[in-house]
Design a protein around this motif. Sequence first.
Motif, PDB file in Angstrom:
ATOM      1  N   PHE A   1       9.311   3.373  -9.647  1.00 38.00           N
ATOM      2  CA  PHE A   1       9.082   4.360  -8.589  1.00 38.00           C
ATOM      3  C   PHE A   1       7.644   4.277  -8.092  1.00 38.00           C
ATOM      4  O   PHE A   1       7.398   4.191  -6.875  1.00 38.00           O
ATOM      5  N   ILE A   2       6.689   4.312  -9.023  1.00 37.34           N
ATOM      6  CA  ILE A   2       5.274   4.277  -8.639  1.00 37.34           C
ATOM      7  C   ILE A   2       4.918   2.943  -7.990  1.00 37.34           C
ATOM      8  O   ILE A   2       4.175   2.902  -7.000  1.00 37.34           O
ATOM      9  N   ALA A   3       5.474   1.857  -8.516  1.00 32.64           N
ATOM     10  CA  ALA A   3       5.196   0.537  -7.934  1.00 32.64           C
ATOM     11  C   ALA A   3       5.676   0.471  -6.486  1.00 32.64           C
ATOM     12  O   ALA A   3       4.962  -0.041  -5.608  1.00 32.64           O
ATOM     13  N   ILE A   4       6.871   0.989  -6.216  1.00 37.64           N
ATOM     14  CA  ILE A   4       7.405   0.984  -4.854  1.00 37.64           C
ATOM     15  C   ILE A   4       6.523   1.826  -3.936  1.00 37.64           C
ATOM     16  O   ILE A   4       6.216   1.427  -2.804  1.00 37.64           O
ATOM     17  N   LEU A   5       6.083   2.978  -4.428  1.00 37.80           N
ATOM     18  CA  LEU A   5       5.241   3.858  -3.619  1.00 37.80           C
ATOM     19  C   LEU A   5       3.899   3.197  -3.303  1.00 37.80           C
ATOM     20  O   LEU A   5       3.409   3.267  -2.162  1.00 37.80           O
ATOM     21  N   VAL A   6       3.312   2.535  -4.296  1.00 33.45           N
ATOM     22  CA  VAL A   6       2.047   1.831  -4.069  1.00 33.45           C
ATOM     23  C   VAL A   6       2.244   0.686  -3.073  1.00 33.45           C
ATOM     24  O   VAL A   6       1.380   0.441  -2.218  1.00 33.45           O
ATOM     25  N   VAL A   7       3.374  -0.007  -3.169  1.00 32.50           N
ATOM     26  CA  VAL A   7       3.679  -1.075  -2.213  1.00 32.50           C
ATOM     27  C   VAL A   7       3.783  -0.512  -0.797  1.00 32.50           C
ATOM     28  O   VAL A   7       3.266  -1.103   0.162  1.00 32.50           O
ATOM     29  N   LEU A   8       4.439   0.642  -0.656  1.00 27.05           N
ATOM     30  CA  LEU A   8       4.605   1.246   0.667  1.00 27.05           C
ATOM     31  C   LEU A   8       3.261   1.614   1.300  1.00 27.05           C
ATOM     32  O   LEU A   8       3.020   1.322   2.475  1.00 27.05           O
ATOM     33  N   ILE A   9       2.379   2.251   0.524  1.00 26.93           N
ATOM     34  CA  ILE A   9       1.101   2.653   1.122  1.00 26.93           C
ATOM     35  C   ILE A   9       0.191   1.451   1.355  1.00 26.93           C
ATOM     36  O   ILE A   9      -0.586   1.438   2.316  1.00 26.93           O
ATOM     37  N   SER A  10       0.300   0.436   0.496  1.00 28.71           N
ATOM     38  CA  SER A  10      -0.484  -0.785   0.702  1.00 28.71           C
ATOM     39  C   SER A  10       0.023  -1.521   1.944  1.00 28.71           C
ATOM     40  O   SER A  10      -0.782  -2.027   2.752  1.00 28.71           O
ATOM     41  N   TRP A  11       1.321  -1.582   2.085  1.00 25.66           N
ATOM     42  CA  TRP A  11       1.952  -2.197   3.257  1.00 25.66           C
ATOM     43  C   TRP A  11       1.492  -1.490   4.528  1.00 25.66           C
ATOM     44  O   TRP A  11       1.129  -2.123   5.519  1.00 25.66           O
ATOM     45  N   SER A  12       1.504  -0.176   4.480  1.00 28.42           N
ATOM     46  CA  SER A  12       1.075   0.614   5.641  1.00 28.42           C
ATOM     47  C   SER A  12      -0.378   0.326   5.999  1.00 28.42           C
ATOM     48  O   SER A  12      -0.725   0.154   7.174  1.00 28.42           O
ATOM     49  N   TYR A  13      -1.219   0.252   4.979  1.00 29.86           N
ATOM     50  CA  TYR A  13      -2.639  -0.005   5.230  1.00 29.86           C
ATOM     51  C   TYR A  13      -2.854  -1.371   5.877  1.00 29.86           C
ATOM     52  O   TYR A  13      -3.604  -1.505   6.849  1.00 29.86           O
ATOM     53  N   LEU A  14      -2.208  -2.390   5.333  1.00 31.22           N
ATOM     54  CA  LEU A  14      -2.370  -3.740   5.869  1.00 31.22           C
ATOM     55  C   LEU A  14      -1.774  -3.858   7.273  1.00 31.22           C
ATOM     56  O   LEU A  14      -2.358  -4.510   8.154  1.00 31.22           O
ATOM     57  N   LYS A  15      -0.626  -3.241   7.476  1.00 33.57           N
ATOM     58  CA  LYS A  15       0.031  -3.308   8.785  1.00 33.57           C
ATOM     59  C   LYS A  15      -0.779  -2.580   9.850  1.00 33.57           C
ATOM     60  O   LYS A  15      -0.782  -2.987  11.026  1.00 33.57           O
ATOM     61  N   ASN A  16      -1.461  -1.523   9.453  1.00 33.14           N
ATOM     62  CA  ASN A  16      -2.235  -0.711  10.405  1.00 33.14           C
ATOM     63  C   ASN A  16      -3.732  -0.887  10.204  1.00 33.14           C
ATOM     64  O   ASN A  16      -4.506   0.036  10.447  1.00 33.14           O
ATOM     65  N   PHE A  17      -4.135  -2.072   9.776  1.00 29.22           N
ATOM     66  CA  PHE A  17      -5.526  -2.290   9.388  1.00 29.22           C
ATOM     67  C   PHE A  17      -6.512  -1.940  10.497  1.00 29.22           C
ATOM     68  O   PHE A  17      -7.608  -1.446  10.236  1.00 29.22           O
ATOM     69  N   ASN A  18      -6.149  -2.180  11.735  1.00 29.35           N
ATOM     70  CA  ASN A  18      -7.046  -1.922  12.865  1.00 29.35           C
ATOM     71  C   ASN A  18      -6.923  -0.504  13.422  1.00 29.35           C
ATOM     72  O   ASN A  18      -7.514  -0.190  14.459  1.00 29.35           O
ATOM     73  N   ASN A  19      -6.165   0.321  12.729  1.00 34.73           N
ATOM     74  CA  ASN A  19      -5.946   1.700  13.160  1.00 34.73           C
ATOM     75  C   ASN A  19      -7.041   2.590  12.558  1.00 34.73           C
ATOM     76  O   ASN A  19      -7.182   2.691  11.335  1.00 34.73           O
ATOM     77  N   LYS A  20      -7.847   3.221  13.415  1.00 34.53           N
ATOM     78  CA  LYS A  20      -8.985   4.006  12.915  1.00 34.53           C
ATOM     79  C   LYS A  20      -8.552   5.224  12.101  1.00 34.53           C
ATOM     80  O   LYS A  20      -9.257   5.633  11.177  1.00 34.53           O
ATOM     81  N   TRP A  21      -7.384   5.795  12.407  1.00 34.88           N
ATOM     82  CA  TRP A  21      -6.906   6.943  11.631  1.00 34.88           C
ATOM     83  C   TRP A  21      -6.524   6.506  10.217  1.00 34.88           C
ATOM     84  O   TRP A  21      -6.807   7.191   9.247  1.00 34.88           O
ATOM     85  N   VAL A  22      -5.878   5.346  10.124  1.00 37.30           N
ATOM     86  CA  VAL A  22      -5.491   4.819   8.819  1.00 37.30           C
ATOM     87  C   VAL A  22      -6.728   4.453   8.007  1.00 37.30           C
ATOM     88  O   VAL A  22      -6.811   4.739   6.813  1.00 37.30           O
ATOM     89  N   GLN A  23      -7.719   3.841   8.644  1.00 42.17           N
ATOM     90  CA  GLN A  23      -8.949   3.494   7.943  1.00 42.17           C
ATOM     91  C   GLN A  23      -9.665   4.744   7.431  1.00 42.17           C
ATOM     92  O   GLN A  23     -10.245   4.737   6.339  1.00 42.17           O
ATOM     93  N   THR A  24      -9.615   5.819   8.202  1.00 39.01           N
ATOM     94  CA  THR A  24     -10.260   7.076   7.792  1.00 39.01           C
ATOM     95  C   THR A  24      -9.682   7.601   6.485  1.00 39.01           C
ATOM     96  O   THR A  24     -10.409   7.909   5.537  1.00 39.01           O
ATOM     97  N   ILE A  25      -8.344   7.695   6.434  1.00 38.26           N
ATOM     98  CA  ILE A  25      -7.729   8.255   5.224  1.00 38.26           C
ATOM     99  C   ILE A  25      -7.770   7.253   4.066  1.00 38.26           C
ATOM    100  O   ILE A  25      -7.868   7.648   2.904  1.00 38.26           O
ATOM    101  N   ALA A  26      -7.721   5.945   4.388  1.00 36.45           N
ATOM    102  CA  ALA A  26      -7.783   4.934   3.322  1.00 36.45           C
ATOM    103  C   ALA A  26      -9.162   4.929   2.660  1.00 36.45           C
ATOM    104  O   ALA A  26      -9.271   4.798   1.430  1.00 36.45           O
ATOM    105  N   LEU A  27     -10.222   5.052   3.449  1.00 34.71           N
ATOM    106  CA  LEU A  27     -11.567   5.103   2.882  1.00 34.71           C
ATOM    107  C   LEU A  27     -11.752   6.354   2.020  1.00 34.71           C
ATOM    108  O   LEU A  27     -12.429   6.316   0.992  1.00 34.71           O
ATOM    109  N   SER A  28     -11.148   7.451   2.449  1.00 31.16           N
ATOM    110  CA  SER A  28     -11.187   8.679   1.657  1.00 31.16           C
ATOM    111  C   SER A  28     -10.516   8.448   0.298  1.00 31.16           C
ATOM    112  O   SER A  28     -11.028   8.871  -0.747  1.00 31.16           O
TER     113      SER A  28
END
Length: 425
Positions: free
Chosen positions: A317-344
């Motif tokens: 369960f945790i592995a899948i969840l980590v994959v999902l958020i990592s996938w989201s980060y990489l897919k939206n790497f140039n998205n300033k909103w995603v970078q904001t919450i990822a840096l947090s």
Amino acid sequence: MSFIKIKIINFLKLVFPSTYAELAVFLFFITCYGALGSYIALNYRIIFDNRIPWDAYFSFDNKSILMTGGSFERHPLSYYFFNWIREFCLFISNGKMDTTFRLTLAWLSNIIITLNIVQIFKYLKYIIKLPLWLNILIILFFGVFSTNIILSFTPENFTYTLFLLSLYNYYAAIKLKKEQKTPAAALTLATITIGGLTITNLIKVFIPLAFEKGIFRDWKKFGNAAIRVAIAIICYTLLYLNRIDFKYQNIFSKTNQQYEKFSNVESMAGWDMILSFFFGGNILFPGFIISDKHNMKGFSFKALYMDLYSSLFSYIFIAILVVLISWSYLKNFNNKWVQTIALSFFVDLLIHCFMRFGLHTSYIYGGHFIFIYPLLIGWLFYAYRTSPKTIIFLTSVVCILFVYLLANNWYRMSEFFWFLETYYQ
């Protein structure tokens, strides 16, 4: 309409439900959390017991936080905030720390955690612009995270920090969307409230400024941002020093003591604590351990802690969840909103996983970062909004995760109630 009146109305619309959909979300979760918190407050003494200063369940310091605000080196200004909370609850209970006192504490937590859910719903709706059915799925998933469940009746710093961080990230996202700067007053208020409750969250307040339009290409904009940051830091520092009578040497000595105390745990594997506690325990309850504790004044009591995961399904369960958020980060790497919450989120990764501060109890720090999970999942759906097959796949995955999460956390809460029945009636 006066400028001040407009600002007040806008603030109220920002914090509280302002549409029928938001009101429905608020009413649903306040009913669920309210029923849980009320039942615990009316039937058990675990929410607040004068004899138990800390650690009754999951290392939360209910009484200690409520009476003192917590240690000044980690919670610089929470002393003042919890004075107000305590006095308000005593006013409602006619000066008695009884059932009514506990019930008031529980309902304050109910309301704050429910408003936190509303903030996430607003972000998904207005910033990411997901369809309503998807917003509902994500917030239902988020709503049964173990941190939200526990904090919904727990009077702690983390309860209010989670709401303030969710609120501020939504507010900062609005400003970025409108290509507006965060005003000095708002930045200062966020610094004092968020950094005042927990000092490690201070840096998170300034992260959105790095994504303001043209800030690194225009010296005037950069200088303006620097002035806003300076104003916020000066106000915060003066309040902090005033809190400790300007004896700043105490900050360093106490901080070193706290770091040594909470960073040297060798009994469990680091990778397992990261998965089971940092990524896991604040979302999916593991099993529990009962421990014998005492309050240093002759009173012994039972305490409940989270254990490492024992089921392969929990790790999956945790592995899948980590994959999902990592996938989201990489897919939206140039998205300033995603970078904001990822840096947090990276701030917490650095503190707890790399520096190992409180890693063995990092599940209690979920109030500092669990809001990023539904947001990153939302941005993942957004990235594939034109790909129906991927949307169906992601929806199926989240639905399966939600069902497992609900079943697991329901079962673990039944164990929690057994603990209450046995030791805290």
